[in-house]
Design an enzyme around this catalytic site. Structure first.
Site, PDB file in Angstrom:
ATOM      1  N   TYR A 297       0.783  -1.397   0.035  1.00  0.00           N
ATOM      2  CA  TYR A 297      -0.152  -0.035  -0.125  1.00  0.00           C
ATOM      3  C   TYR A 297       0.697   1.340   0.109  1.00  0.00           C
ATOM      4  CZ  TYR A 297       0.906   1.054   4.803  1.00  0.00           C
ATOM      5  OH  TYR A 297       1.683   1.338   6.120  1.00  0.00           O
TER       6      TYR A 297
ATOM      7  N   ARG B 107       7.798   4.181  -4.980  1.00  0.00           N
ATOM      8  CA  ARG B 107       7.868   3.043  -3.770  1.00  0.00           C
ATOM      9  C   ARG B 107       6.777   1.964  -3.881  1.00  0.00           C
ATOM     10  NH1 ARG B 107       7.586   5.341   2.172  1.00  0.00           N
ATOM     11  NH2 ARG B 107       5.441   5.476   1.744  1.00  0.00           N
TER      12      ARG B 107
ATOM     13  N   ARG C 176      -8.616 -20.019  -1.707  1.00  0.00           N
ATOM     14  CA  ARG C 176      -7.533 -19.739  -0.674  1.00  0.00           C
ATOM     15  C   ARG C 176      -6.563 -20.884  -0.939  1.00  0.00           C
ATOM     16  NH1 ARG C 176      -5.607 -21.120   4.086  1.00  0.00           N
ATOM     17  NH2 ARG C 176      -4.923 -19.566   5.471  1.00  0.00           N
TER      18      ARG C 176
ATOM     19  N   HIS D 237      -2.055 -21.044  -0.372  1.00  0.00           N
ATOM     20  CA  HIS D 237      -0.675 -20.437  -0.023  1.00  0.00           C
ATOM     21  C   HIS D 237       0.175 -19.871  -1.539  1.00  0.00           C
ATOM     22  CE1 HIS D 237      -1.383 -21.417   4.083  1.00  0.00           C
ATOM     23  NE2 HIS D 237      -0.281 -20.668   4.282  1.00  0.00           N
TER      24      HIS D 237
ATOM     25  N   LYS E  46       6.535  -1.991   1.792  1.00  0.00           N
ATOM     26  CA  LYS E  46       5.246  -1.452   2.505  1.00  0.00           C
ATOM     27  C   LYS E  46       3.959  -2.278   2.397  1.00  0.00           C
ATOM     28  CE  LYS E  46       3.313   3.199   2.989  1.00  0.00           C
ATOM     29  NZ  LYS E  46       3.416   3.605   4.637  1.00  0.00           N
TER      30      LYS E  46
ATOM     31  N   GLU F  98      12.772   2.342  13.671  1.00  0.00           N
ATOM     32  CA  GLU F  98      11.791   3.574  13.372  1.00  0.00           C
ATOM     33  C   GLU F  98      10.526   3.434  14.271  1.00  0.00           C
ATOM     34  OE1 GLU F  98      10.333   2.623   9.386  1.00  0.00           O
ATOM     35  OE2 GLU F  98      10.421   0.577   9.699  1.00  0.00           O
TER      36      GLU F  98
ATOM     37  N   LEU G   3      11.210   1.397   6.584  1.00  0.00           N
ATOM     38  CA  LEU G   3      10.633   1.576   5.315  1.00  0.00           C
ATOM     39  C   LEU G   3      11.292   3.102   5.150  1.00  0.00           C
ATOM     40  CD1 LEU G   3       7.922   1.358   3.532  1.00  0.00           C
ATOM     41  CD2 LEU G   3       7.124   3.319   4.823  1.00  0.00           C
TER      42      LEU G   3
HETATM   43  C1  LIG Z   1       6.706   1.845   9.574  1.00  0.00           C
HETATM   44  C2  LIG Z   1       6.903   3.119   8.886  1.00  0.00           C
HETATM   45  N1  LIG Z   1       7.894   3.915   8.979  1.00  0.00           N
HETATM   46  C3  LIG Z   1       7.823   5.180   8.367  1.00  0.00           C
HETATM   47  C4  LIG Z   1       6.753   5.735   7.764  1.00  0.00           C
HETATM   48  C5  LIG Z   1       6.921   7.201   7.120  1.00  0.00           C
HETATM   49  O1  LIG Z   1       6.891   6.917   5.798  1.00  0.00           O
HETATM   50  P1  LIG Z   1       6.137   8.158   4.855  1.00  0.00           P
HETATM   51  O2  LIG Z   1       7.165   9.348   5.066  1.00  0.00           O
HETATM   52  O3  LIG Z   1       6.556   7.601   3.361  1.00  0.00           O
HETATM   53  O4  LIG Z   1       4.912   8.254   4.966  1.00  0.00           O
HETATM   54  C6  LIG Z   1       5.360   5.067   7.551  1.00  0.00           C
HETATM   55  C7  LIG Z   1       4.401   5.342   7.003  1.00  0.00           C
HETATM   56  O5  LIG Z   1       3.434   4.839   6.851  1.00  0.00           O
HETATM   57  C8  LIG Z   1       5.421   3.704   8.217  1.00  0.00           C
HETATM   58  O6  LIG Z   1       4.434   3.048   8.393  1.00  0.00           O
END
Ligand SMILES: Cc1ncc(COP(=O)(O)O)c(C=O)c1O
Length: 288
Positions: free
Chosen positions: A33, A52, A100, A102, A147, A180, A204
């Site tokens: 997403y 991304r 369903r 895998h 993501k 993070e 991320l």
């Molecule tokens: C785990 C994580 N880290 C960092 C971010 C920040 O990313 P962005 O600046 O692209 O929104 C997000 C945003 O959803 C996130 O879910």
């Protein structure tokens, strides 16, 4: 203003949008997403978000059946139709629908969802009240650069933070390295240098993180993509989070202990001002 959804080419009201229960996003979390902010009716930093999205999709072997040019057009059309000035776009791509199992099913078309959700009012540009954060073990998988819609560890950690009266959980690996937040990237000013975790599989690569790094370089603030430990975080003079959803948020306490300096500190304040100039340049034709 209407909140609208676009699913594989069909537009409807967001509250009427649905996907079949055999969608693999629903059954397996088999999808990825993006969240993109809309300021002044324009998607902010759309190109990096789409890049991304494509990278996440190809990392899990999903081929998005639309080019970025086509996605661009559909997003612009949806913002237009929904008459949204301020809000966000949510995009999700799943492997598609199949009985369903895998194994990747053959011959199915990915489900591509785009929706627009408008904010009730124009979001404030003032720095928010500095946040209280807690630290928690990072219990996520090894591919956090994707993501993925599998956000359960993030959700559980965020819930824990909320129950502890905090507004974000700062995650750390078994050796104490800060990765993070549950939905943000973390920056810390330590001994005069802004530090943040490097772009590896453990975080991320936030779009806002990239903007923050660019700004810091432009305004000649020393910056280093060198990871730091939870123990160092406690010694930081400034800490802030960066994300699409919340922009820049100063942090004032970590695990109940106040930072060494009053929050927001001068670097965070300057950065936030510069951030809004980037928004103005992209979404307001240079002025606001
Ligand atoms: C785990 C994580 N880290 C960092 C971010 C920040 O990313 P962005 O600046 O692209 O929104 C997000 C945003 O959803 C996130 O879910």
């Amino acid at each position: 203003m209407k909140n609208l959804a676009w699913i594989n080419g069909e537009v409807c009201d967001l509250h009427e949008a649905n996907v079949p229960v055999e969608d693999r996003g629903f059954l397996f979390g088999d999808g990825i997403y993006e969240v993109i902010k809309i300021y002044n009716g324009k998607p902010f930093y759309l190109e990096p978000h789409l890049k991304r999205l494509q990278r996440s999709a190809s990392a899990i072997n999903i081929e998005i059946p639309y080019s970025n040019e086509e996605l661009n057009e559909h997003i612009a059309g949806l913002i237009n139709q929904s008459e949204c000035d301020h809000g966000y776009i949510y995009m999700q791509v799943t492997r598609g629908c199949a009985p369903r199992g895998h194994l990747f099913p053959g011959g199915i078309r990915p489900t591509v969802l785009i929706y627009v959700r408008a904010f009730e009012s124009v979001p404030s540009r003032e720095l928010t009240e500095p946040a209280d954060c807690i630290t928690l073990p990072d219990e996520r998988w090894m591919n956090c650069y994707i993501k993925s819609v599998n956000l359960l560890p993030n959700v559980l950690a965020f819930q824990k933070a909320h129950e502890a009266g905090a507004s974000e959980a700062i995650l750390y690996r078994p050796d104490g390295t800060v990765t993070e937040g549950t939905r943000t990237n973390i920056f810390a000013l330590i001994d005069g240098v802004v530090r943040t975790h490097p772009e590896t599989r453990y975080i991320l690569p936030g779009i806002t993180r990239g903007i923050v790094l660019d700004i810091l370089k432009q305004i000649s603030v020393p910056v280093s993509e060198e990871a730091f430990k939870v123990s160092e975080l406690q010694e930081a003079s400034e800490v802030w989070t960066a994300s699409t959803g919340l922009e820049i948020v100063p942090v004032k306490t970590i695990d109940g202990k106040p930072l060494k300096e009053i929050s927001p500190g001068p670097v965070c304040k300057r950065l936030a001002g510069e951030f809004w100039q980037v928004v103005d340049a992209e979404c307001y034709g240079g002025k606001q």
